[in-house]
Scaffold this motif. Structure first.
Motif, PDB file in Angstrom:
ATOM      1  N   LEU A  73      -8.913 -34.157  14.358  1.00 48.45           N
ATOM      2  CA  LEU A  73     -10.015 -35.053  14.016  1.00 48.45           C
ATOM      3  C   LEU A  73      -9.574 -35.967  12.888  1.00 48.45           C
ATOM      4  O   LEU A  73      -9.048 -35.497  11.864  1.00 48.45           O
ATOM      5  CB  LEU A  73     -11.247 -34.260  13.578  1.00 48.45           C
ATOM      6  N   LEU A  74      -9.776 -37.273  13.041  1.00 49.28           N
ATOM      7  CA  LEU A  74      -9.432 -38.259  12.014  1.00 49.28           C
ATOM      8  C   LEU A  74     -10.700 -38.801  11.373  1.00 49.28           C
ATOM      9  O   LEU A  74     -11.689 -39.075  12.067  1.00 49.28           O
ATOM     10  CB  LEU A  74      -8.627 -39.399  12.630  1.00 49.28           C
ATOM     11  N   GLN A  76     -12.377 -41.600   8.386  1.00 49.40           N
ATOM     12  CA  GLN A  76     -12.242 -42.766   7.521  1.00 49.40           C
ATOM     13  C   GLN A  76     -13.551 -42.934   6.763  1.00 49.40           C
ATOM     14  O   GLN A  76     -14.591 -43.198   7.366  1.00 49.40           O
ATOM     15  CB  GLN A  76     -11.955 -44.024   8.348  1.00 49.40           C
ATOM     16  N   THR A  81     -13.223 -41.106  13.247  1.00 51.62           N
ATOM     17  CA  THR A  81     -12.683 -42.308  13.888  1.00 51.62           C
ATOM     18  C   THR A  81     -11.770 -41.995  15.068  1.00 51.62           C
ATOM     19  O   THR A  81     -11.378 -42.900  15.805  1.00 51.62           O
ATOM     20  CB  THR A  81     -11.899 -43.144  12.865  1.00 51.62           C
ATOM     21  N   GLY A  82     -11.398 -40.726  15.259  1.00 50.51           N
ATOM     22  CA  GLY A  82     -10.520 -40.396  16.372  1.00 50.51           C
ATOM     23  C   GLY A  82     -10.451 -38.907  16.601  1.00 50.51           C
ATOM     24  O   GLY A  82     -10.715 -38.098  15.695  1.00 50.51           O
ATOM     25  N   PHE A  83     -10.119 -38.516  17.847  1.00 50.57           N
ATOM     26  CA  PHE A  83      -9.966 -37.101  18.193  1.00 50.57           C
ATOM     27  C   PHE A  83      -8.882 -36.971  19.256  1.00 50.57           C
ATOM     28  O   PHE A  83      -8.816 -37.764  20.203  1.00 50.57           O
ATOM     29  CB  PHE A  83     -11.277 -36.524  18.719  1.00 50.57           C
ATOM     30  N   ALA A  84      -8.011 -35.987  19.091  1.00 45.21           N
ATOM     31  CA  ALA A  84      -6.946 -35.719  20.063  1.00 45.21           C
ATOM     32  C   ALA A  84      -6.918 -34.223  20.340  1.00 45.21           C
ATOM     33  O   ALA A  84      -6.859 -33.410  19.405  1.00 45.21           O
ATOM     34  CB  ALA A  84      -5.600 -36.179  19.527  1.00 45.21           C
ATOM     35  N   TYR A  90       1.743 -37.342  16.957  1.00 43.62           N
ATOM     36  CA  TYR A  90       0.966 -38.581  16.923  1.00 43.62           C
ATOM     37  C   TYR A  90       1.356 -39.385  15.687  1.00 43.62           C
ATOM     38  O   TYR A  90       1.786 -38.833  14.670  1.00 43.62           O
ATOM     39  CB  TYR A  90      -0.537 -38.282  16.882  1.00 43.62           C
ATOM     40  N   TRP A  92       0.024 -42.215  12.842  1.00 45.66           N
ATOM     41  CA  TRP A  92      -1.176 -42.790  12.229  1.00 45.66           C
ATOM     42  C   TRP A  92      -1.054 -44.316  12.153  1.00 45.66           C
ATOM     43  O   TRP A  92      -0.053 -44.848  11.674  1.00 45.66           O
ATOM     44  CB  TRP A  92      -1.370 -42.212  10.833  1.00 45.66           C
ATOM     45  N   SER A  94      -3.679 -47.653  11.105  1.00 44.94           N
ATOM     46  CA  SER A  94      -4.978 -48.097  10.637  1.00 44.94           C
ATOM     47  C   SER A  94      -4.859 -49.514  10.082  1.00 44.94           C
ATOM     48  O   SER A  94      -3.825 -49.889   9.502  1.00 44.94           O
ATOM     49  CB  SER A  94      -5.510 -47.159   9.541  1.00 44.94           C
ATOM     50  N   GLN A 130      -9.308 -41.237   3.516  1.00 49.68           N
ATOM     51  CA  GLN A 130      -8.828 -40.973   4.870  1.00 49.68           C
ATOM     52  C   GLN A 130      -8.383 -39.525   4.942  1.00 49.68           C
ATOM     53  O   GLN A 130      -7.809 -38.998   3.987  1.00 49.68           O
ATOM     54  CB  GLN A 130      -7.653 -41.904   5.216  1.00 49.68           C
ATOM     55  N   ALA A 132      -7.280 -36.063   7.818  1.00 47.93           N
ATOM     56  CA  ALA A 132      -7.029 -35.499   9.142  1.00 47.93           C
ATOM     57  C   ALA A 132      -7.353 -34.014   9.088  1.00 47.93           C
ATOM     58  O   ALA A 132      -6.892 -33.297   8.188  1.00 47.93           O
ATOM     59  CB  ALA A 132      -5.573 -35.718   9.557  1.00 47.93           C
TER      60      ALA A 132
END
Length: 387
Positions: A73-74, A76, A81-84, A90, A92, A94, A130, A132
């Motif tokens: 989970l990312l 900001q 702002t994001g999920f993988a 991966y 980063w 931005s 920010q 993770a």
């Protein structure tokens, strides 16, 4: 002096945050951890140089490794702002000013000047956050439940209310990580990066789940024992970890919306013990005796009793032994075991009219022969057991 310190701090932090980072899960993570912050590997056997970067900034070009069984989970500025969910590496990326790096193709002078100016406004600190976080996608074990006093539910097989004290455990799974973080995880875990663990006694959110599971046990037992597909037998509970888990999951969803509101689901259960109250124990004993006399099992039990009687008669001498042997032979002849004709015995005394076992056995025989319906048999059983 303060102005000089702010300038030095702004330039120093901007320079440190130009380095790319390598993020992964922390060391020594317990198997019950549900959510935790990704940690940068600033050093490698003492050879790393990125030891002074900001804790709340991820530089463009930084690598994040997602292991098997975890999701990324990312964040900001507090927003997801994001999920993988796929394992792998991966990078980063931005558009935010604080993530710009001279090592990630963002120019040489511009990122440093702009970052330093912006951080000067905040006393040398970056004006953004920010982060993770990793979330476990595995089954999380060791979630315990238990009751201090009896809980009661309506049992479909016994046809009455039963009660018991029980304890056990269940495995939990996060089926919707975004919903889980947004609606259930307290803010302090996202602010500090502290490990969110359902088994942590100091985790108030986990304590709430324990109370909700205990409050759902009676409805779960009722759902299980009143499901015809499970045979309506309470005695199957301890051997059916998946079946009871489904009933418990439905019960907590109906009462507390675990899956739809929190992204949580119960997967398996292990019931360590069930201690029935006195009335329930007596009912179970009565049903057990009735089952032993019903159908083919009843014939087997009767034959075993006759064989035991013949053995006992053979071991005794005199008239008593002869009488016992004669009675055993007569009973075996009545079951067709002896083919030669025998002298008709005097009619046996009728069974007592108030013997519930005899009435229930007779009703079961009639049901097996198709003389009565299942509903008739259930009514006879209820009457015979005094329910």
């Amino acid at each position: 002096m303060g102005l000089v310190q702010a300038v030095v701090g702004a330039v120093g932090s901007a320079l440190a945050d130009q380095w790319k980072d390598f993020y992964t899960i922390p060391d020594g993570l317990p198997a019950t951890a549900a959510l935790f912050a990704a940690v940068p590997r600033g050093t490698n056997a003492g050879r790393g140089s990125n030891t002074r970067g900001s804790e709340n900034i991820i530089t463009n070009g930084s690598k994040i490794i997602v292991p098997e069984g975890y999701g990324l989970l990312l964040f900001q500025d507090g927003a997801i702002t994001g999920f993988a969910a796929e394992p792998g590496g991966y990078e980063w990326r931005s558009d935010h000013l604080d993530s710009q790096s001279i090592f990630a193709g963002n120019g040489i002078v511009s990122p440093l000047i702009k970052q330093s100016w912006e951080r000067f406004k905040f006393g040398g600190q970056p004006g953004s956050q920010q982060a993770a976080f990793f979330v476990s996608l595995k089954e999380l074990p060791e979630n315990r439940f238990g009751t201090q006093s009896e809980i009661y539910w309506d049992d479909g097989f016994l046809g009455t209310q039963v009660g018991a004290v029980t304890r056990g455990s269940y495995t939990l799974k996060i089926v919707d990580p975004i919903l889980f973080v947004k609606n259930f995880v307290p803010a302090r875990y996202l602010q500090t990066g502290e490990v969110f663990d359902f088994t942590d006694m100091d985790n108030a959110a986990a304590g709430q789940l324990f109370n909700e599971v205990v409050g759902s046990l009676a409805p779960a037992f009722s759902l299980y024992t009143n499901d015809p597909a499970k045979g309506n037998r309470i005695t199957k509970l301890q051997q059916d970890s998946l079946g009871f888990a489904q009933s418990l999951s439905v019960a907590v969803e109906n009462a507390y919306q675990w899956k739809s509101d929190r992204g949580l689901a119960i997967v398996k259960t292990a019931i360590v013990s069930i201690e029935y109250d006195e009335n329930t124990r007596e009912l179970l004993k009565t049903v057990q005796r009735a089952d032993a006399l019903a159908g083919s099992r009843g014939n087997s039990n009767l034959q075993a009793s006759v064989a035991a009687g013949m053995q006992s008669a053979g071991e005794n001498s005199g008239a008593a032994g002869i009488m016992g042997l004669g009675m055993a032979s007569g009973m075996m002849g009545g079951m067709g075991s002896l083919q030669q004709p025998v002298t008709p015995a005097a009619p046996a005394a009728p069974a007592a009219a108030d013997d519930p076992i005899a009435r229930l056995t007779k009703a079961k025989e009639m049901l097996d022969l198709g003389l009565i319906t299942q509903a008739d048999y259930d009514a006879a059983k209820t009457k015979a057991l005094g329910l």
